[in-house]
Design a protein around this motif. Structure first.
Motif, PDB file in Angstrom:
ATOM      1  N   ALA A 141       0.818  -1.214   0.000  1.00 37.98           N
ATOM      2  CA  ALA A 141       0.000   0.000   0.000  1.00 37.98           C
ATOM      3  C   ALA A 141       0.850   1.261   0.000  1.00 37.98           C
ATOM      4  O   ALA A 141       1.979   1.284   0.497  1.00 37.98           O
ATOM      5  CB  ALA A 141      -0.926   0.009   1.207  1.00 37.98           C
ATOM      6  N   LEU A 142       0.286   2.323  -0.574  1.00 39.16           N
ATOM      7  CA  LEU A 142       0.873   3.657  -0.474  1.00 39.16           C
ATOM      8  C   LEU A 142       0.328   4.392   0.738  1.00 39.16           C
ATOM      9  O   LEU A 142       0.964   5.296   1.270  1.00 39.16           O
ATOM     10  CB  LEU A 142       0.549   4.471  -1.737  1.00 39.16           C
ATOM     11  CG  LEU A 142       1.094   3.948  -3.057  1.00 39.16           C
ATOM     12  CD1 LEU A 142       0.537   4.763  -4.218  1.00 39.16           C
ATOM     13  CD2 LEU A 142       2.611   3.997  -3.055  1.00 39.16           C
ATOM     14  N   GLN A 143      -0.863   4.003   1.166  1.00 37.13           N
ATOM     15  CA  GLN A 143      -1.520   4.669   2.279  1.00 37.13           C
ATOM     16  C   GLN A 143      -2.626   3.750   2.805  1.00 37.13           C
ATOM     17  O   GLN A 143      -3.324   3.095   2.032  1.00 37.13           O
ATOM     18  CB  GLN A 143      -2.130   6.001   1.804  1.00 37.13           C
ATOM     19  CG  GLN A 143      -2.368   7.022   2.881  1.00 37.13           C
ATOM     20  CD  GLN A 143      -2.689   8.387   2.288  1.00 37.13           C
ATOM     21  OE1 GLN A 143      -3.064   8.518   1.130  1.00 37.13           O
ATOM     22  NE2 GLN A 143      -2.541   9.427   3.077  1.00 37.13           N
ATOM     23  N   VAL A 144      -2.772   3.688   4.121  1.00 33.50           N
ATOM     24  CA  VAL A 144      -3.868   2.950   4.749  1.00 33.50           C
ATOM     25  C   VAL A 144      -4.450   3.832   5.844  1.00 33.50           C
ATOM     26  O   VAL A 144      -3.769   4.147   6.823  1.00 33.50           O
ATOM     27  CB  VAL A 144      -3.392   1.604   5.350  1.00 33.50           C
ATOM     28  CG1 VAL A 144      -4.576   0.873   5.986  1.00 33.50           C
ATOM     29  CG2 VAL A 144      -2.750   0.725   4.298  1.00 33.50           C
ATOM     30  N   LEU A 145      -5.708   4.246   5.676  1.00 34.48           N
ATOM     31  CA  LEU A 145      -6.359   5.154   6.608  1.00 34.48           C
ATOM     32  C   LEU A 145      -7.631   4.513   7.150  1.00 34.48           C
ATOM     33  O   LEU A 145      -8.403   3.925   6.392  1.00 34.48           O
ATOM     34  CB  LEU A 145      -6.709   6.470   5.908  1.00 34.48           C
ATOM     35  CG  LEU A 145      -5.542   7.173   5.212  1.00 34.48           C
ATOM     36  CD1 LEU A 145      -6.042   8.341   4.385  1.00 34.48           C
ATOM     37  CD2 LEU A 145      -4.515   7.655   6.233  1.00 34.48           C
ATOM     38  N   ILE A 160      -0.280  -2.952 -10.417  1.00 38.39           N
ATOM     39  CA  ILE A 160       0.766  -3.505 -11.273  1.00 38.39           C
ATOM     40  C   ILE A 160       0.237  -4.780 -11.932  1.00 38.39           C
ATOM     41  O   ILE A 160      -0.723  -5.389 -11.465  1.00 38.39           O
ATOM     42  CB  ILE A 160       2.064  -3.814 -10.500  1.00 38.39           C
ATOM     43  CG1 ILE A 160       1.825  -4.906  -9.450  1.00 38.39           C
ATOM     44  CG2 ILE A 160       2.634  -2.568  -9.864  1.00 38.39           C
ATOM     45  CD1 ILE A 160       3.096  -5.387  -8.790  1.00 38.39           C
ATOM     46  N   SER A 161       0.863  -5.167 -13.012  1.00 34.19           N
ATOM     47  CA  SER A 161       0.456  -6.378 -13.738  1.00 34.19           C
ATOM     48  C   SER A 161       0.523  -7.579 -12.814  1.00 34.19           C
ATOM     49  O   SER A 161       1.453  -7.724 -12.018  1.00 34.19           O
ATOM     50  CB  SER A 161       1.366  -6.603 -14.950  1.00 34.19           C
ATOM     51  OG  SER A 161       1.274  -5.515 -15.848  1.00 34.19           O
ATOM     52  N   GLY A 162      -0.480  -8.414 -12.910  1.00 35.89           N
ATOM     53  CA  GLY A 162      -0.543  -9.598 -12.064  1.00 35.89           C
ATOM     54  C   GLY A 162      -1.696  -9.565 -11.095  1.00 35.89           C
ATOM     55  O   GLY A 162      -2.178 -10.602 -10.646  1.00 35.89           O
ATOM     56  N   GLY A 163      -2.177  -8.343 -10.753  1.00 32.03           N
ATOM     57  CA  GLY A 163      -3.343  -8.224  -9.898  1.00 32.03           C
ATOM     58  C   GLY A 163      -4.591  -8.681 -10.644  1.00 32.03           C
ATOM     59  O   GLY A 163      -4.710  -8.486 -11.860  1.00 32.03           O
ATOM     60  N   ILE A 207      -8.793  -0.587 -15.203  1.00 33.52           N
ATOM     61  CA  ILE A 207      -7.630  -0.348 -14.350  1.00 33.52           C
ATOM     62  C   ILE A 207      -6.376  -0.763 -15.096  1.00 33.52           C
ATOM     63  O   ILE A 207      -6.269  -1.902 -15.563  1.00 33.52           O
ATOM     64  CB  ILE A 207      -7.761  -1.122 -13.028  1.00 33.52           C
ATOM     65  CG1 ILE A 207      -9.000  -0.647 -12.272  1.00 33.52           C
ATOM     66  CG2 ILE A 207      -6.516  -0.939 -12.174  1.00 33.52           C
ATOM     67  CD1 ILE A 207      -9.301  -1.450 -11.037  1.00 33.52           C
ATOM     68  N   GLU A 208      -5.440   0.169 -15.213  1.00 33.83           N
ATOM     69  CA  GLU A 208      -4.212  -0.085 -15.962  1.00 33.83           C
ATOM     70  C   GLU A 208      -3.004  -0.134 -15.029  1.00 33.83           C
ATOM     71  O   GLU A 208      -3.021   0.483 -13.957  1.00 33.83           O
ATOM     72  CB  GLU A 208      -4.014   1.007 -17.022  1.00 33.83           C
ATOM     73  CG  GLU A 208      -5.120   1.067 -18.066  1.00 33.83           C
ATOM     74  CD  GLU A 208      -4.873   2.156 -19.100  1.00 33.83           C
ATOM     75  OE1 GLU A 208      -3.817   2.849 -18.986  1.00 33.83           O
ATOM     76  OE2 GLU A 208      -5.716   2.318 -20.001  1.00 33.83           O
ATOM     77  N   PRO A 209      -1.958  -0.861 -15.434  1.00 33.85           N
ATOM     78  CA  PRO A 209      -0.743  -0.873 -14.615  1.00 33.85           C
ATOM     79  C   PRO A 209      -0.217   0.552 -14.397  1.00 33.85           C
ATOM     80  O   PRO A 209      -0.205   1.362 -15.320  1.00 33.85           O
ATOM     81  CB  PRO A 209       0.240  -1.698 -15.454  1.00 33.85           C
ATOM     82  CG  PRO A 209      -0.631  -2.565 -16.307  1.00 33.85           C
ATOM     83  CD  PRO A 209      -1.838  -1.731 -16.622  1.00 33.85           C
ATOM     84  N   GLY A 210       0.183   0.854 -13.181  1.00 33.28           N
ATOM     85  CA  GLY A 210       0.690   2.183 -12.851  1.00 33.28           C
ATOM     86  C   GLY A 210      -0.350   3.113 -12.274  1.00 33.28           C
ATOM     87  O   GLY A 210      -0.004   4.167 -11.721  1.00 33.28           O
ATOM     88  N   ASP A 227      -4.568  -7.694  -2.945  1.00 36.48           N
ATOM     89  CA  ASP A 227      -4.282  -8.783  -3.881  1.00 36.48           C
ATOM     90  C   ASP A 227      -4.989  -8.614  -5.219  1.00 36.48           C
ATOM     91  O   ASP A 227      -4.551  -9.162  -6.231  1.00 36.48           O
ATOM     92  CB  ASP A 227      -4.687 -10.127  -3.263  1.00 36.48           C
ATOM     93  CG  ASP A 227      -3.752 -10.554  -2.131  1.00 36.48           C
ATOM     94  OD1 ASP A 227      -2.658  -9.960  -2.020  1.00 36.48           O
ATOM     95  OD2 ASP A 227      -4.120 -11.462  -1.371  1.00 36.48           O
ATOM     96  N   THR A 228      -6.095  -7.853  -5.235  1.00 40.03           N
ATOM     97  CA  THR A 228      -6.789  -7.636  -6.512  1.00 40.03           C
ATOM     98  C   THR A 228      -6.032  -6.691  -7.426  1.00 40.03           C
ATOM     99  O   THR A 228      -6.263  -6.666  -8.638  1.00 40.03           O
ATOM    100  CB  THR A 228      -8.203  -7.061  -6.284  1.00 40.03           C
ATOM    101  OG1 THR A 228      -8.109  -5.733  -5.766  1.00 40.03           O
ATOM    102  CG2 THR A 228      -9.012  -7.928  -5.361  1.00 40.03           C
TER     103      THR A 228
END
Length: 467
Positions: A141-145, A160-163, A207-210, A227-228
């Motif tokens: 995560a970048l942030q969890v609030l 990212i690719s793979g989700g 939803i795209e990678p990045g 994980d998604t």
């Protein structure tokens, strides 16, 4: 709202900048006239030169008419005294004090409200520590609030690719990830010029990678949500902290039980103190964190998380860039200047964190109109997420008894979750367009622009009569 801010340092400046943008009447008190002039030249506020502990200075700043005082001076003692004077002499309704001493957060001192007239204690160091600790718990995560006493979480994550959801449209979520109740409330995508822009977030959005994706879900489902959107990262086990100040020491203490922690500190005397405060297996190095050879010898290449937490923005940026180049999996830089944070976010530096921004939400909770339980400032202050409680009935409220699709939200904002009930019986609801809001519901709203705040506040204000 008439607000007095004591102290024009980094925290006081950030607080003033945030509150001025919402058209509050702000007066800042500071002993340094040059600092005040610089602030007045940049922001629409009034400056008063002097020591806030003097009643005459508070009176000159408009304390008799002030609705709130925020004490952000360097010394805890000053902030406590000013809050006491503001409450006893001028009947200021709400007083907030920045207190660095850990005892004030741990309950080892007398009640601050009864003894000092302080309604709310804020501590940037403690807020930063909590923020980083969440990122250690969820490294993807970048942030969890958290909202609603931890029952709901807003997660920011880089897809990212793979989700499971990456490359698919949002409406495919039930088929791709069954039994996963979550709501995508915002997506930010980098355009061809390298600038982030918010894109339309509905069922047809792919939803795209990045992409930087903001998702609301029950806290118990955070792992499934992550994980998604990306492959699961390895747990954080090795941490290297550059800077053994208040934040670095707090964090090293918390992480030592579960991680192998190393601390780099340039001040030899501080290193000796750190060695007495940290477990015996915590390695404390007296060195410069921007020394490439030192980082190599400290095995930064094997580090799961590198944290640059010194008081120097430039050193933190340089240390993170070096650590990343030398193989650190993930790096975080503590950056006070907003311009620097905007510049480096999303580059080789995974996360740029502003200490002042972490406490803005705590302050905004007291400024917001209506029954607002929690506020978080997002994307360096541009966006906001808030938790408001719905009160009244269909006649007195603009939200109670209405379907989500009937609520007149500003364009681009979303109701992402509801929490209904109290205690163990509380239920987290990811609403649909036809979900009806009931009185007592805790409503989590994402706002892409702060200018929308007033509109949302008015929605949750209860009137004697509503036409």
């Amino acid at each position: 709202m008439n607000i007095i801010i004591l102290g024009a340092g980094r925290v006081g400046e950030s607080v003033a900048e945030s509150l001025v943008s919402e058209k509050n009447d702000i007066t800042v008190i500071d002993t340094d006239p040059r600092r005040l002039r610089a602030l007045q030249n940049r922001l629409d506020l009034r400056g008063v030169t002097g020591n806030g502990i003097h009643p005459a200075v508070l009176e000159a700043a408009g304390a008799p008419d002030a609705e709130m005082l925020i004490a952000c001076a360097a010394l805890d003692e000053t902030n406590l005294v000013v809050c006491k004077i503001a409450r006893d002499l001028f009947n200021v309704t709400t007083t907030i004090a920045r207190l660095r001493a850990a005892e004030f957060q741990d309950g080892q001192t007398p009640d601050t409200r009864a003894s000092f007239g302080v309604d709310k204690v804020i501590c940037p160091e403690a807020s930063v520590t909590r923020y980083i600790h969440k990122l250690v718990e969820y490294p993807e995560a970048l942030q969890v609030l958290e909202f609603a006493r931890g029952r709901v979480s807003l997660i920011a994550v880089r897809a990212i690719s793979g989700g499971a959801m990456v490359g698919h449209i949002i409406s495919e979520l039930p088929q791709l990830v069954p039994r996963s109740a979550m709501r995508f409330v915002a997506i930010y995508r980098t355009d061809e010029r390298g600038s982030d822009r918010q894109i339309l977030c509905d069922g047809a959005t792919r939803i795209e990678p990045g992409d930087e994706v903001f998702v609301l879900a029950a806290t118990k489902d955070i792992r499934r949500v992550l994980d998604t959107l990306r492959l699961r990262d390895e747990p954080v086990r090795r941490v290297l902290i550059a800077g053994g100040g208040k934040v670095g020491l707090r964090l090293a203490r918390q992480l030592a039980a579960d991680c192998r922690v190393k601390v780099i500190e340039a001040n030899a005397q501080r290193c000796e103190y750190l060695a007495t405060q940290l477990p015996g297996d915590t390695l404390v190095l007296n060195a410069d964190s921007t020394d490439e050879e030192l980082l190599e010898n400290a095995n930064v290449r094997d580090t799961d998380l590198f944290l640059a937490l010194t008081s120097d923005d430039e050193d933190n940026i340089m240390a993170c860039l070096l650590a990343k180049r030398l193989g650190a999996k993930r790096v975080l830089a503590l950056i006070n200047r907003r311009a620097y944070a905007d510049l480096v976010q999303g580059t080789q530096i995974d996360i740029a964190l502003s200490p002042a921004q972490t406490v803005i939400g705590e302050l905004l909770t007291h400024v917001r109109r209506g029954h607002v339980e929690a506020v978080y400032s997002l994307r360096r202050g541009d966006a906001e997420a808030l938790e408001a409680v719905a009160h009244g009935d269909r006649k007195s409220s603009k939200v109670v008894g209405r379907r989500i699709e009937e609520v007149a939200l500003p364009a681009g904002s979303q109701i992402g979750a509801l929490v209904r009930g109290v205690g163990d019986a509380a239920e987290v609801i990811i609403p649909h367009h036809d979900t009806v809001i009931e009185t007592g519901d805790h409503v989590i709203v994402f706002l892409p622009h702060k200018r929308m705040v007033r509109e949302v506040e008015r929605l949750f204000q209860v009137g004697a009569m509503f036409f």
